[in-house]
Design an enzyme around this catalytic site. Structure first.
Site, PDB file in Angstrom:
ATOM      1  N   ALA A   1      37.084  33.320  36.691  1.00 43.21           N
ATOM      2  CA  ALA A   1      35.726  33.716  37.087  1.00 43.21           C
ATOM      3  C   ALA A   1      34.934  32.499  37.540  1.00 43.21           C
ATOM      4  O   ALA A   1      34.215  32.546  38.548  1.00 43.21           O
ATOM      5  CB  ALA A   1      35.014  34.420  35.927  1.00 43.21           C
ATOM      6  N   ASP A   2      35.053  31.403  36.811  1.00 46.41           N
ATOM      7  CA  ASP A   2      34.403  30.154  37.216  1.00 46.41           C
ATOM      8  C   ASP A   2      34.926  29.675  38.571  1.00 46.41           C
ATOM      9  O   ASP A   2      34.149  29.291  39.452  1.00 46.41           O
ATOM     10  CB  ASP A   2      34.670  29.060  36.180  1.00 46.41           C
ATOM     11  CG  ASP A   2      33.634  29.026  35.072  1.00 46.41           C
ATOM     12  OD1 ASP A   2      32.506  29.484  35.290  1.00 46.41           O
ATOM     13  OD2 ASP A   2      33.955  28.529  33.977  1.00 46.41           O
TER      14      ASP A   2
END
Length: 386
Positions: A166-167
């Site tokens: 996600a990052d």
């Protein structure tokens, strides 16, 4: 010249999503100035492992940058900040919502100084909406945005992905949005604000799984190492280990049946096309499993490779890093003694640069201050920089 030569980026971000965005821009030639507190980016202390005091975590996303250690809370730092903003093209920040404004580096304040500034905010759940004030962490967002529900054994508990996807996706989305905003600025002369969030990025990463849930109105199932919509497309046990097989077209299915001496499967109504194979996945995969267990991994990989059917061993991280493709594609690099994974962006006329190892905290404070016309020692005595 590099693709982004002449572009100056102020990176007021830490941990992974923002620094990942900054490194993409730096690799492409931008002058990325990383503004850090006197304590430094959180990832400087996230280890082991460390190499000469530098954490592997920090090293993975901070090459090609210059580090300015600055206390934004000190009024004496303000003239330097404004001088940097006047010359900057891009600013990337990932403070909690309201944090940048409290430090005097919010969009309204800085765009008034430089209307051409492309200002990118990265957050957990966006700068507007019910989650605007919530902290954003990759693990939490993997859970909340649906990824964990479809990751892990089909009959087991949900798993997170082994890296902070996600990052990373958010950092890549931010870089893409910044490049688009720079293109628009080239036409209009004006900057703009960009709002990129982990939640939005992770939700978009659900891709076909999210699309299927929208089509059916039902929940997505967990399939472990199998695929929700393609069969056979999963891991299998051989006599001495595991490998993956990806039969993603009818042509490949025909080739697989011929290779395995199972032309009868081509006439079996249960396996006649992919939709039928998905419906009867348990029966087909059980037959394949019984066949594959009889020979070692190397046998099956050699067989499939000769016919162009996608199959591969399940490599360890070390094996992947030592892969001949990794070496041939320049994905193993060494910068001033720091080993790193290289850039995946291959541009024929302006390849990614390899100029600066990840910086020590405040390594370039004096250089940056002087470049803006300030005396570093005066700023240091005032508590503005280190």
């Amino acid at each position: 010249m590099s693709a982004l030569s002449g572009i100056t980026v102020l990176e007021l971000s830490r941990v992974l999503a923002g620094p990942w965005c900054g490194m993409i821009l730096a690799d492409l030639g931008a002058d990325v100035i990383k503004l850090e507190s006197f304590d430094g980016d959180d990832t400087r202390g996230l280890g082991p492992p460390f190499l000469d005091g530098m954490s592997a975590y920090f090293a993975c996303c901070n090459r090609n940058k210059r580090s300015l250690a600055i206390d934004l809370r000190t009024p004496e730092s303000r003239p330097l900040v404004e001088a940097l903003v006047r010359e900057a093209d891009v600013l990337v920040e990932n403070y909690r919502t309201g944090g940048a404004e409290a430090l005097g580096v919010g969009y309204d304040a800085l765009s008034a100084i430089n209307p051409r500034l492309v200002y990118c905010s990265i957050s957990g759940y966006g700068r507007q909406g019910p989650g605007a004030a919530w902290p954003g962490y990759d693990y939490v967002v993997q859970a909340e945005a649906g990824l964990m529900s479809v990751t892990g054994p089909a009959d087991g508990e949900p798993y997170k992905v082994g890296v902070a996807v996600a990052d990373l996706a958010t950092g890549q989305n931010a870089a893409t949005a910044i490049l688009a905003a720079l293109m628009q600025r080239h036409r209009t002369g004006k900057g703009q604000r960009i709002d990129v969030s982990l939640f939005d990025s992770q939700l978009a990463l659900l891709a076909n799984v999210g699309s299927a849930a929208l089509f059916t109105g039902g929940e997505a199932a967990r399939h472990g190492n199998a695929h929700a919509s393609i069969v056979p497309y999963q891991a299998f046990h051989a006599a001495d280990g595991e490998f993956v097989l990806a039969v993603a077209s009818e042509k490949l299915w025909m080739e697989t049946c011929h290779l395995l001496g199972r032309e009868d499967w081509l006439r079996d109504p249960r396996y006649v096309n992919n939709a039928s194979r998905v419906e009867h996945r348990e029966a087909l995969c059980a037959e394949l499993a019984a066949l594959f267990i009889g020979q070692p991994v190397a046998h099956w990989l050699g067989l499939f490779a000769g016919a162009g059917v996608p199959a591969a061993p399940i490599n360890s991280v070390r094996q992947a890093l030592d892969h001949p493709v990794a070496h041939a594609r320049g994905m193993r690099i060494l910068m001033e003694g720091v080993p790193m994974v290289g850039s995946p962006l291959k541009l024929s006329a302006s390849p990614p640069r390899l100029e600066r190892a990840p910086p020590a905290l405040g390594q370039h404070s004096d250089e940056i201050a002087r470049g803006c016309g300030f005396e570093p020692e005066a700023l240091r005595l005032a508590g503005a920089i280190r």
